[in-house]
Design a protein around this motif. Structure first.
Motif, mmCIF file in Angstrom:
data_model
loop_
_atom_site.group_PDB
_atom_site.id
_atom_site.type_symbol
_atom_site.label_atom_id
_atom_site.label_comp_id
_atom_site.label_asym_id
_atom_site.label_seq_id
_atom_site.Cartn_x
_atom_site.Cartn_y
_atom_site.Cartn_z
ATOM 1 N N THR A 126 0.850 -1.190 0.000
ATOM 2 C CA THR A 126 0.000 0.000 0.000
ATOM 3 C C THR A 126 0.888 1.243 0.000
ATOM 4 O O THR A 126 2.082 1.165 0.304
ATOM 5 N N LYS A 127 0.244 2.361 -0.300
ATOM 6 C CA LYS A 127 0.958 3.640 -0.347
ATOM 7 C C LYS A 127 1.615 3.934 1.000
ATOM 8 O O LYS A 127 2.779 4.356 1.058
ATOM 9 N N SER A 128 0.888 3.671 2.083
ATOM 10 C CA SER A 128 1.458 4.018 3.391
ATOM 11 C C SER A 128 2.617 3.086 3.753
ATOM 12 O O SER A 128 3.589 3.506 4.381
ATOM 13 N N MET A 129 2.552 1.807 3.295
ATOM 14 C CA MET A 129 3.688 0.905 3.530
ATOM 15 C C MET A 129 4.916 1.410 2.770
ATOM 16 O O MET A 129 6.037 1.391 3.297
ATOM 17 N N ILE A 130 4.696 1.861 1.548
ATOM 18 C CA ILE A 130 5.830 2.324 0.737
ATOM 19 C C ILE A 130 6.445 3.578 1.361
ATOM 20 O O ILE A 130 7.671 3.685 1.508
ATOM 21 N N ARG A 131 5.588 4.489 1.784
ATOM 22 C CA ARG A 131 6.095 5.710 2.425
ATOM 23 C C ARG A 131 6.921 5.357 3.669
ATOM 24 O O ARG A 131 8.008 5.903 3.886
ATOM 25 N N ASP A 132 6.403 4.402 4.425
ATOM 26 C CA ASP A 132 7.083 3.961 5.638
ATOM 27 C C ASP A 132 8.446 3.323 5.326
ATOM 28 O O ASP A 132 9.448 3.605 5.991
ATOM 29 N N LEU A 133 8.460 2.464 4.291
ATOM 30 C CA LEU A 133 9.731 1.820 3.891
ATOM 31 C C LEU A 133 10.753 2.878 3.482
ATOM 32 O O LEU A 133 11.939 2.775 3.803
ATOM 33 N N VAL A 134 10.284 3.915 2.766
ATOM 34 C CA VAL A 134 11.199 4.976 2.313
ATOM 35 C C VAL A 134 11.750 5.729 3.523
ATOM 36 O O VAL A 134 12.960 5.955 3.626
ATOM 37 N N HIS A 135 10.868 6.058 4.455
ATOM 38 C CA HIS A 135 11.309 6.848 5.605
ATOM 39 C C HIS A 135 12.278 6.074 6.499
ATOM 40 O O HIS A 135 13.133 6.654 7.143
ATOM 41 N N LYS A 136 12.131 4.728 6.502
ATOM 42 C CA LYS A 136 13.028 3.915 7.344
ATOM 43 C C LYS A 136 14.272 3.439 6.588
ATOM 44 O O LYS A 136 15.125 2.779 7.162
ATOM 45 N N SER A 137 14.349 3.739 5.291
ATOM 46 C CA SER A 137 15.424 3.141 4.484
ATOM 47 C C SER A 137 16.773 3.808 4.743
ATOM 48 O O SER A 137 16.856 4.881 5.327
ATOM 49 N N ARG A 138 17.817 3.156 4.263
ATOM 50 C CA ARG A 138 19.167 3.700 4.405
ATOM 51 C C ARG A 138 19.573 4.523 3.188
ATOM 52 O O ARG A 138 20.726 4.913 3.057
ATOM 53 N N VAL A 169 9.003 6.431 -4.792
ATOM 54 C CA VAL A 169 10.036 6.370 -3.753
ATOM 55 C C VAL A 169 10.805 7.699 -3.726
ATOM 56 O O VAL A 169 11.080 8.253 -2.651
ATOM 57 N N ILE A 170 11.103 8.233 -4.901
ATOM 58 C CA ILE A 170 11.813 9.516 -4.984
ATOM 59 C C ILE A 170 10.963 10.609 -4.336
ATOM 60 O O ILE A 170 11.450 11.410 -3.533
ATOM 61 N N GLN A 171 9.681 10.600 -4.666
ATOM 62 C CA GLN A 171 8.769 11.621 -4.141
ATOM 63 C C GLN A 171 8.671 11.566 -2.601
ATOM 64 O O GLN A 171 8.779 12.596 -1.937
ATOM 65 N N GLU A 176 10.425 14.083 2.706
ATOM 66 C CA GLU A 176 11.054 14.060 4.011
ATOM 67 C C GLU A 176 12.360 14.861 4.037
ATOM 68 O O GLU A 176 12.614 15.622 4.962
ATOM 69 N N ARG A 177 13.195 14.659 3.001
ATOM 70 C CA ARG A 177 14.545 15.239 3.037
ATOM 71 C C ARG A 177 14.658 16.635 2.445
ATOM 72 O O ARG A 177 15.482 17.424 2.879
ATOM 73 N N ILE A 178 13.906 16.895 1.358
ATOM 74 C CA ILE A 178 13.949 18.232 0.746
ATOM 75 C C ILE A 178 12.507 18.652 0.465
ATOM 76 O O ILE A 178 12.054 18.634 -0.681
ATOM 77 N N PRO A 179 11.757 19.039 1.517
ATOM 78 C CA PRO A 179 10.326 19.311 1.314
ATOM 79 C C PRO A 179 10.053 20.438 0.310
ATOM 80 O O PRO A 179 8.973 20.475 -0.285
ATOM 81 N N GLU A 180 11.053 21.298 0.079
ATOM 82 C CA GLU A 180 10.863 22.365 -0.911
ATOM 83 C C GLU A 180 10.685 21.796 -2.316
ATOM 84 O O GLU A 180 10.125 22.437 -3.197
#
Ligand code: MG7
Length: 299
Positions: A126-138, A169-171, A176-180
């Motif tokens: 799901t979208k929220s799982m993907i967002r979560d994986l991205v936020h926890k990734s290295r 994933v890029i989005q 998170e990292r460059i919200p601008e």
């Protein structure tokens, strides 16, 4: 001392083919004279903007962020990670085979991307799982990329991220990292493979136009809003790390100067010779954006 001579003297791991020295010198001079108003930037994402390793450990690509865990399962109970690795073992050697013609490789690449996308759909992501994986990734940006992108956005200089990886994933990573950086905002754009979700946020398919390693040139950007944005900007800086990335400006019309900067990760003298023939400036085994920042700051 001029910009190029200065970069080469202070960065021994940066290379320009002898036959291209005059061209690169001229291109830089002309871009500096024309200024930011005439400039735009086209960049690959995986291992160009991101680091390929840290402390001796490989860091993930956009695909890796979703695959590299030991709990996402397919309907038959097997792990997504294992099935993705099988595909990688089968197709990656074809992708990097130096004997095989690109035209011969393309059907295999389409097969690889379609199979990989299909595994994602079958995994009940799901979208929220993907967002979560991205936020926890290295996954990590090269040092100085944030400054590079922020500087472009501040001066309203358009940047296109052109990726054969996963646009979502890029989005999420940028959120998170460059919200601008906002996807398809006035100066910031992503052309990539995007996931389509149903109303509950379940992954159901991928965007119709598939982008793989060897059609980054063909892929029509003409029907994207980015094409309008760059209409009056004839100078481009291209940033990539693979031989397929040099085509990224191929669909753009009326370009005056293109400066192709290539990151050669895991360099060897043989690869360096090949990269020097296709890229204007080659940066070997460098996890920073010092050189692109030095160039951008001069413009
Ligand atoms: N690449 C392409 N595909 C996959 C995949 O399913 N898994 C992994 N781990 N990597 C993949 O960013 C584009 C790069 O991603 C790799 C379908 C390819 O090597 C490609 O150059």
């Amino acid at each position: 001392m001029n910009l190029l001579a200065n970069i080469l003297q202070t960065h021994p791991h940066v290379h320009v083919h002898d036959d291209k020295r005059a061209y690169v010198d001229d291109a830089l001079r002309s871009m500096v004279k024309d200024g930011r108003k005439m400039l735009h930037v086209v960049a690959d994402f995986d291992f160009t903007l991101t680091m390929y390793e840290k402390d001796g450990m490989a860091l993930p690509s956009t695909f890796g962020v979703i695959e590299s865990n030991d709990y996402i399962k397919l309907p038959d109970g097997s792990l997504l990670r294992d099935k993705s690795s099988e595909l990688y073992a089968k197709y990656h050697p074809i992708e990097i085979d130096v004997q095989m013609e690109v035209s011969e490789k393309i059907p295999y690449m389409i097969e690889w991307w379609r199979s990989a996308h299909n595994l994602f759909v079958l995994s009940n992501l799901t979208k929220s799982m993907i967002r979560d994986l991205v936020h926890k990734s290295r996954m990590e940006l090269k040092k100085g990329v944030r400054e590079f992108i922020t500087e472009l956005l501040t001066s309203q200089t358009p940047i296109l991220i052109f990726s054969a990886g996963l646009g979502d994933v890029i989005q999420f990573f940028f959120e998170e990292r460059i919200p601008e950086f906002q996807h398809n905002h006035e100066s910031s754009h992503i052309v990539s493979n995007f996931i389509q979700y149903d109303d509950q946020g379940k992954v159901i398919s991928f965007s119709e136009k598939l982008i793989h390693s060897f059609n980054k040139n063909e892929h029509e950007i003409h029907d994207t809003s980015y094409f309008q944005t760059i209409a009056n900007r004839p100078n481009a800086i291209l940033l990539g790390d693979t031989l397929g990335d040099i085509g990224m400006t191929g669909g753009m019309k009326n370009l005056k100067q293109i400066l192709k900067i290539g990151y050669l990760n895991h360099s060897t003298p043989e690869k360096l010779e090949v990269y020097k023939n296709v890229y204007d400036i080659v940066i070997c085994d460098d996890q920073t954006f010092d050189v692109p920042n030095a160039i951008l700051n001069a413009i």
